[in-house]
Motif scaffolding. Structure first.
Motif, PDB file in Angstrom:
ATOM      1  N   LYS A 261      48.754  53.350  40.636  1.00  0.00           N
ATOM      2  CA  LYS A 261      48.976  54.631  41.299  1.00  0.00           C
ATOM      3  C   LYS A 261      47.903  54.871  42.361  1.00  0.00           C
ATOM      4  O   LYS A 261      46.731  54.540  42.163  1.00  0.00           O
ATOM      5  CB  LYS A 261      48.905  55.786  40.292  1.00  0.00           C
ATOM      6  CG  LYS A 261      49.871  55.707  39.128  1.00  0.00           C
ATOM      7  CD  LYS A 261      51.267  56.129  39.517  1.00  0.00           C
ATOM      8  CE  LYS A 261      52.189  56.177  38.296  1.00  0.00           C
ATOM      9  NZ  LYS A 261      53.573  56.553  38.662  1.00  0.00           N
ATOM     10  N   VAL A 262      48.320  55.482  43.465  1.00  0.00           N
ATOM     11  CA  VAL A 262      47.385  56.127  44.375  1.00  0.00           C
ATOM     12  C   VAL A 262      47.334  57.587  43.955  1.00  0.00           C
ATOM     13  O   VAL A 262      48.388  58.242  43.836  1.00  0.00           O
ATOM     14  CB  VAL A 262      47.824  55.998  45.845  1.00  0.00           C
ATOM     15  CG1 VAL A 262      46.938  56.852  46.749  1.00  0.00           C
ATOM     16  CG2 VAL A 262      47.766  54.544  46.284  1.00  0.00           C
ATOM     17  N   THR A 263      46.136  58.087  43.704  1.00  0.00           N
ATOM     18  CA  THR A 263      45.976  59.406  43.096  1.00  0.00           C
ATOM     19  C   THR A 263      44.985  60.251  43.880  1.00  0.00           C
ATOM     20  O   THR A 263      43.947  59.747  44.322  1.00  0.00           O
ATOM     21  CB  THR A 263      45.476  59.271  41.640  1.00  0.00           C
ATOM     22  OG1 THR A 263      46.411  58.497  40.890  1.00  0.00           O
ATOM     23  CG2 THR A 263      45.297  60.625  40.979  1.00  0.00           C
ATOM     24  N   ILE A 264      45.316  61.522  44.040  1.00  0.00           N
ATOM     25  CA  ILE A 264      44.331  62.504  44.488  1.00  0.00           C
ATOM     26  C   ILE A 264      43.995  63.360  43.280  1.00  0.00           C
ATOM     27  O   ILE A 264      44.869  63.962  42.649  1.00  0.00           O
ATOM     28  CB  ILE A 264      44.860  63.381  45.639  1.00  0.00           C
ATOM     29  CG1 ILE A 264      45.133  62.517  46.880  1.00  0.00           C
ATOM     30  CG2 ILE A 264      43.843  64.468  45.980  1.00  0.00           C
ATOM     31  CD1 ILE A 264      45.687  63.297  48.055  1.00  0.00           C
ATOM     32  N   LEU A 265      42.710  63.417  42.958  1.00  0.00           N
ATOM     33  CA  LEU A 265      42.222  64.108  41.776  1.00  0.00           C
ATOM     34  C   LEU A 265      41.341  65.271  42.221  1.00  0.00           C
ATOM     35  O   LEU A 265      40.501  65.114  43.112  1.00  0.00           O
ATOM     36  CB  LEU A 265      41.416  63.130  40.918  1.00  0.00           C
ATOM     37  CG  LEU A 265      41.328  63.359  39.407  1.00  0.00           C
ATOM     38  CD1 LEU A 265      42.697  63.258  38.760  1.00  0.00           C
ATOM     39  CD2 LEU A 265      40.365  62.344  38.794  1.00  0.00           C
ATOM     40  N   SER A 266      41.518  66.435  41.617  1.00  0.00           N
ATOM     41  CA  SER A 266      40.670  67.576  41.951  1.00  0.00           C
ATOM     42  C   SER A 266      39.274  67.375  41.378  1.00  0.00           C
ATOM     43  O   SER A 266      39.050  66.506  40.523  1.00  0.00           O
ATOM     44  CB  SER A 266      41.271  68.869  41.395  1.00  0.00           C
ATOM     45  OG  SER A 266      41.078  68.953  39.992  1.00  0.00           O
ATOM     46  N   ALA A 267      38.336  68.212  41.828  1.00  0.00           N
ATOM     47  CA  ALA A 267      36.973  68.131  41.304  1.00  0.00           C
ATOM     48  C   ALA A 267      36.934  68.412  39.810  1.00  0.00           C
ATOM     49  O   ALA A 267      36.021  67.963  39.108  1.00  0.00           O
ATOM     50  CB  ALA A 267      36.072  69.109  42.057  1.00  0.00           C
TER      51      ALA A 267
END
Length: 323
Positions: free
Chosen positions: A45-51
């Motif tokens: 997966k390509v993922t954007i993760l929050s802080a």
């Protein structure tokens, strides 16, 4: 209690209460690090993760990506195969695509490990196997080509991260050669740095036990120095234009942390460095922030959303990061 003694006691008690109200204990405690929003690729997966560690966006990726780019409008530049790069909208619609093919006279394999959307709208792509950098326009036409010098041709190891510099040159990490080379637009090498092995012998393996000069990344800093992610040499180096090491972090310099395959490096505006620590194992952080005194100020470990092959991870919510 006599009146005078009682008054003195009351005044002292009031003073203590005023001091406690003026300086709460919490104000003396160090502020917690807020963390970072992260763009990375692992576990398919390509993922954007929050802080806070919440998944904000994901897209399937059938390979271990070695580069990613979040574009100003919110689209993402990412690979979908060894040879194909796409621009994907937040809704996961492909709005641009380019597939690298063998150049004239070459019939071998191609792998793309680095790419970059340029300010003029073209896309720079480094083609291992073809041993070249190309710039491609919105219609998929090659508008510029830069031949690369490769001592040990290998479609998997010719290049890792590559970036076009502000001066128009290209900074290229040659994993197989153990060298960083800077090329002018004609393909002439104008600067290079060789990652030496020192007294140690090369050893196989991707984890902390392996060893070699298979470097991964290089960042040209504002002061003209170059920050290098040393791959399986397990270290980070900053070298000046003459090739002198002016700052470094070795495998065991950080207490409680062991560096393995050091991949992407980023320098924050305050001078701190973000280190990607790939293949280090589940007990080790995948990302580490250190200051110039080699103090760890933040570390990231998430083996639910990412895994042990987090080769590329960029922090997204800090302006002015050099990567």
């Amino acid at each position: 209690m006599r009146p005078l003694a009682r008054n003195v006691w009351l005044l002292g008690l009031v003073g203590i209460l005023l001091q406690c109200a003026a300086v709460p204990a919490a104000d003396n405690a160090p502020a917690a690090h807020p963390g970072y929003k992260i763009l990375g690729c692992d576990n398919g997966k390509v993922t954007i993760l929050s802080a806070a560690g919440k998944v904000l966006w994901q897209a399937d990726c059938p390979l271990t990506a070695h580069d990613l780019q979040l574009l100003p409008g919110g689209n993402i530049l990412m690979p979908i195969s060894d040879t194909t790069i796409v621009e994907l909208t937040p809704e996961k619609k492909v709005v641009w695509k380019y597939e690298s093919r063998p150049r004239a006279g070459y019939e071998g394999k191609i792998e793309v490990h680095a790419f970059q959307r340029l300010a003029d709208g073209r896309t720079m792509i480094a083609e291992s196997g073809n041993a070249r950098i190309i710039e491609v326009d919105a219609d998929g036409k090659i508008t510029h080509e830069v031949p690369l010098t490769v001592d040990r041709p290998d479609a998997h190891r010719d290049t890792r991260l590559v970036r076009k510099l502000e001066n128009g040159n290209y900074l290229v990490c040659h994993e197989g050669d153990g060298k960083v080379r800077e090329y002018d637009p004609t393909g002439k090498v104008v600067w290079s740095y060789t990652l030496e092995l020192g007294d140690r012998q090369p050893a196989g393996g991707h984890g902390p036990e392996g060893y070699g000069n298979a470097l991964y990344s290089a960042v040209r800093l504002e002061n003209g120095n170059t920050l290098i992610g040393g791959g399986n040499s397990h270290r980070v180096l900053e070298v000046d234009p003459q090739g002198k090491i002016v700052w470094s972090i070795e495998q065991n310099d950080l207490p409680g942390i062991t560096l393995a395959w050091v991949t992407a490096v980023q320098q924050l505006p305050n001078g701190n460095v973000i280190i990607s620590n790939c293949h280090a194992g589940p007990d080790q952080p995948q990302l580490i922030e250190v200051n110039r005194d080699k103090e760890v100020v933040w570390q990231f470990r998430d083996f639910q959303n990412f895994g042990n092959s987090l080769a590329i991870a960029w922090i997204l919510d800090v302006e002015g990061v050099r990567r």
